[in-house]
Motif scaffolding. Sequence first.
Motif, PDB file in Angstrom:
ATOM      1  N   MET A 109       0.818  -1.209   0.000  1.00 48.01           N
ATOM      2  CA  MET A 109       0.000   0.000   0.000  1.00 48.01           C
ATOM      3  C   MET A 109       0.857   1.266   0.000  1.00 48.01           C
ATOM      4  SD  MET A 109      -3.126  -0.961  -0.192  1.00 48.01           S
ATOM      5  CE  MET A 109      -4.011   0.529   0.265  1.00 48.01           C
ATOM      6  N   SER A 110       2.116   1.136   0.416  1.00 51.03           N
ATOM      7  CA  SER A 110       2.979   2.312   0.541  1.00 51.03           C
ATOM      8  C   SER A 110       3.798   2.592  -0.706  1.00 51.03           C
ATOM      9  CB  SER A 110       3.930   2.129   1.732  1.00 51.03           C
ATOM     10  OG  SER A 110       3.215   1.986   2.927  1.00 51.03           O
ATOM     11  N   ILE A 111       4.042   1.582  -1.538  1.00 53.47           N
ATOM     12  CA  ILE A 111       4.989   1.741  -2.634  1.00 53.47           C
ATOM     13  C   ILE A 111       4.559   2.813  -3.632  1.00 53.47           C
ATOM     14  CG2 ILE A 111       3.992  -0.109  -4.045  1.00 53.47           C
ATOM     15  CD1 ILE A 111       7.740   0.799  -3.639  1.00 53.47           C
ATOM     16  N   LEU A 112       3.257   2.881  -3.976  1.00 57.95           N
ATOM     17  CA  LEU A 112       2.809   3.887  -4.942  1.00 57.95           C
ATOM     18  C   LEU A 112       2.950   5.316  -4.408  1.00 57.95           C
ATOM     19  CD1 LEU A 112      -0.293   2.210  -6.643  1.00 57.95           C
ATOM     20  CD2 LEU A 112       1.993   2.580  -7.593  1.00 57.95           C
ATOM     21  N   PRO A 113       2.500   5.591  -3.154  1.00 58.38           N
ATOM     22  CA  PRO A 113       2.748   6.936  -2.617  1.00 58.38           C
ATOM     23  C   PRO A 113       4.231   7.271  -2.530  1.00 58.38           C
ATOM     24  CG  PRO A 113       1.074   5.821  -1.328  1.00 58.38           C
ATOM     25  CD  PRO A 113       1.650   4.793  -2.261  1.00 58.38           C
ATOM     26  N   PHE A 114       5.055   6.286  -2.141  1.00 60.19           N
ATOM     27  CA  PHE A 114       6.489   6.533  -2.042  1.00 60.19           C
ATOM     28  C   PHE A 114       7.083   6.879  -3.401  1.00 60.19           C
ATOM     29  CE2 PHE A 114       7.465   3.920   2.061  1.00 60.19           C
ATOM     30  CZ  PHE A 114       6.659   4.790   2.775  1.00 60.19           C
ATOM     31  N   LEU A 115       6.658   6.168  -4.453  1.00 63.66           N
ATOM     32  CA  LEU A 115       7.133   6.469  -5.803  1.00 63.66           C
ATOM     33  C   LEU A 115       6.735   7.890  -6.208  1.00 63.66           C
ATOM     34  CD1 LEU A 115       6.351   3.103  -7.646  1.00 63.66           C
ATOM     35  CD2 LEU A 115       8.619   4.025  -7.111  1.00 63.66           C
ATOM     36  N   TYR A 116       5.523   8.282  -5.843  1.00 69.69           N
ATOM     37  CA  TYR A 116       5.037   9.628  -6.152  1.00 69.69           C
ATOM     38  C   TYR A 116       5.872  10.681  -5.429  1.00 69.69           C
ATOM     39  CZ  TYR A 116       1.907  13.676  -6.178  1.00 69.69           C
ATOM     40  OH  TYR A 116       1.378  14.930  -6.314  1.00 69.69           O
ATOM     41  N   TYR A 117       6.163  10.441  -4.145  1.00 71.32           N
ATOM     42  CA  TYR A 117       6.969  11.399  -3.387  1.00 71.32           C
ATOM     43  C   TYR A 117       8.373  11.523  -3.971  1.00 71.32           C
ATOM     44  CZ  TYR A 117       3.353  10.696   0.202  1.00 71.32           C
ATOM     45  OH  TYR A 117       2.173  10.598   0.885  1.00 71.32           O
ATOM     46  N   HIS A 118       8.930  10.410  -4.400  1.00 75.40           N
ATOM     47  CA  HIS A 118      10.260  10.462  -5.014  1.00 75.40           C
ATOM     48  C   HIS A 118      10.208  11.243  -6.329  1.00 75.40           C
ATOM     49  CE1 HIS A 118      13.081   8.215  -2.549  1.00 75.40           C
ATOM     50  NE2 HIS A 118      12.127   7.351  -2.267  1.00 75.40           N
ATOM     51  N   PHE A 119       9.135  11.083  -7.072  1.00 73.68           N
ATOM     52  CA  PHE A 119       8.976  11.826  -8.315  1.00 73.68           C
ATOM     53  C   PHE A 119       8.927  13.332  -8.033  1.00 73.68           C
ATOM     54  CE2 PHE A 119       6.049  13.671 -11.548  1.00 73.68           C
ATOM     55  CZ  PHE A 119       6.881  13.535 -12.645  1.00 73.68           C
ATOM     56  N   LEU A 120       8.218  13.718  -6.959  1.00 73.58           N
ATOM     57  CA  LEU A 120       8.146  15.137  -6.601  1.00 73.58           C
ATOM     58  C   LEU A 120       9.521  15.678  -6.204  1.00 73.58           C
ATOM     59  CD1 LEU A 120       4.833  15.341  -4.510  1.00 73.58           C
ATOM     60  CD2 LEU A 120       5.208  15.974  -6.903  1.00 73.58           C
ATOM     61  N   HIS A 121      10.291  14.889  -5.475  1.00 71.68           N
ATOM     62  CA  HIS A 121      11.642  15.311  -5.105  1.00 71.68           C
ATOM     63  C   HIS A 121      12.526  15.442  -6.345  1.00 71.68           C
ATOM     64  CE1 HIS A 121      12.341  15.638  -0.766  1.00 71.68           C
ATOM     65  NE2 HIS A 121      11.360  14.771  -0.613  1.00 71.68           N
ATOM     66  N   PHE A 122      12.344  14.531  -7.290  1.00 70.89           N
ATOM     67  CA  PHE A 122      13.114  14.590  -8.530  1.00 70.89           C
ATOM     68  C   PHE A 122      12.794  15.871  -9.299  1.00 70.89           C
ATOM     69  CE2 PHE A 122      13.340  13.690 -13.128  1.00 70.89           C
ATOM     70  CZ  PHE A 122      14.696  13.445 -13.232  1.00 70.89           C
ATOM     71  N   LEU A 123      11.509  16.216  -9.388  1.00 73.12           N
ATOM     72  CA  LEU A 123      11.113  17.446 -10.078  1.00 73.12           C
ATOM     73  C   LEU A 123      11.696  18.677  -9.387  1.00 73.12           C
ATOM     74  CD1 LEU A 123       7.347  16.861 -10.991  1.00 73.12           C
ATOM     75  CD2 LEU A 123       9.336  16.780 -12.511  1.00 73.12           C
ATOM     76  N   LYS A 124      11.681  18.657  -8.065  1.00 74.19           N
ATOM     77  CA  LYS A 124      12.221  19.780  -7.313  1.00 74.19           C
ATOM     78  C   LYS A 124      13.710  19.934  -7.570  1.00 74.19           C
ATOM     79  CE  LYS A 124      12.505  21.642  -2.626  1.00 74.19           C
ATOM     80  NZ  LYS A 124      12.153  21.414  -1.200  1.00 74.19           N
TER      81      LYS A 124
END
Length: 242
Positions: free
Chosen positions: A220-235
């Motif tokens: 249940m956590s992997i998809l939100p974690f991937l999204y958060y990493h994507f946001l950090h990458f964009l930043k």
Amino acid sequence: MKKKICVVIPCYEVRHRILKVLSNKHLLNINKIILVDDKCPQNTGLFLKKKLKSNKYKILINKINLGVGGATIKGFKYALKKNFDVIIKMDGDGQHNIGILKKILNGFDRDEFDFCKGYRSLDIKSKTRIKMPFLRFWGAKVLEILVRLNSGNQTIKDPCHGLIALNFKFLKKINLSLLKENYFFEQDIILNIVRLNGRIKQFKNEVTYGSETSNLNPLMSILPFLYYHFLHFLKKITNSKI
């Protein structure tokens, strides 16, 4: 001058373990222990208020469940307000070998690092792989790779390990209100520390697994974690173009 040391322990469903953790000899010389009841259904905070009479303990009780990150952040903010020199976060379920605190505090005394953390060996041939639940091991392994890629620091190990410590000056640089309050907290703070060029030290600190149950669901956590990493990458990409 002797440093003032504070330990922050988020508490959620650890009522039957927390007193044993607090009795550990390695916590005897800690100046303050902040226990944050994250709206625990076991009412751990009220339980501890009855059991602990020493001023060494500060018990905070959340009116709503914030998550492990939110509870830790609340403890960190209290520690900053009280000007503790070193702030350590550890879990309340007794899984950590907190004998490592001596090495951590010696390193801070010598000003060798700004941030340090424990790590489990996530090599597929290690004993950790055998001891850890299958999904948790491979989830931690994938997140280790993601944090290395996203931070650019290829030395980061086991970013999900719950034992971390920072000095006062560096913790003040981090906008705690922007950190994720869920289980992404540890990864989030590491990414911020790397971005701020903090000096990082890692200590091997294997975890003892018993009958406790984790509230973290890897699937249940992997998809939100991937999204958060994507946001950090964009930043990171955005900042690199400024």
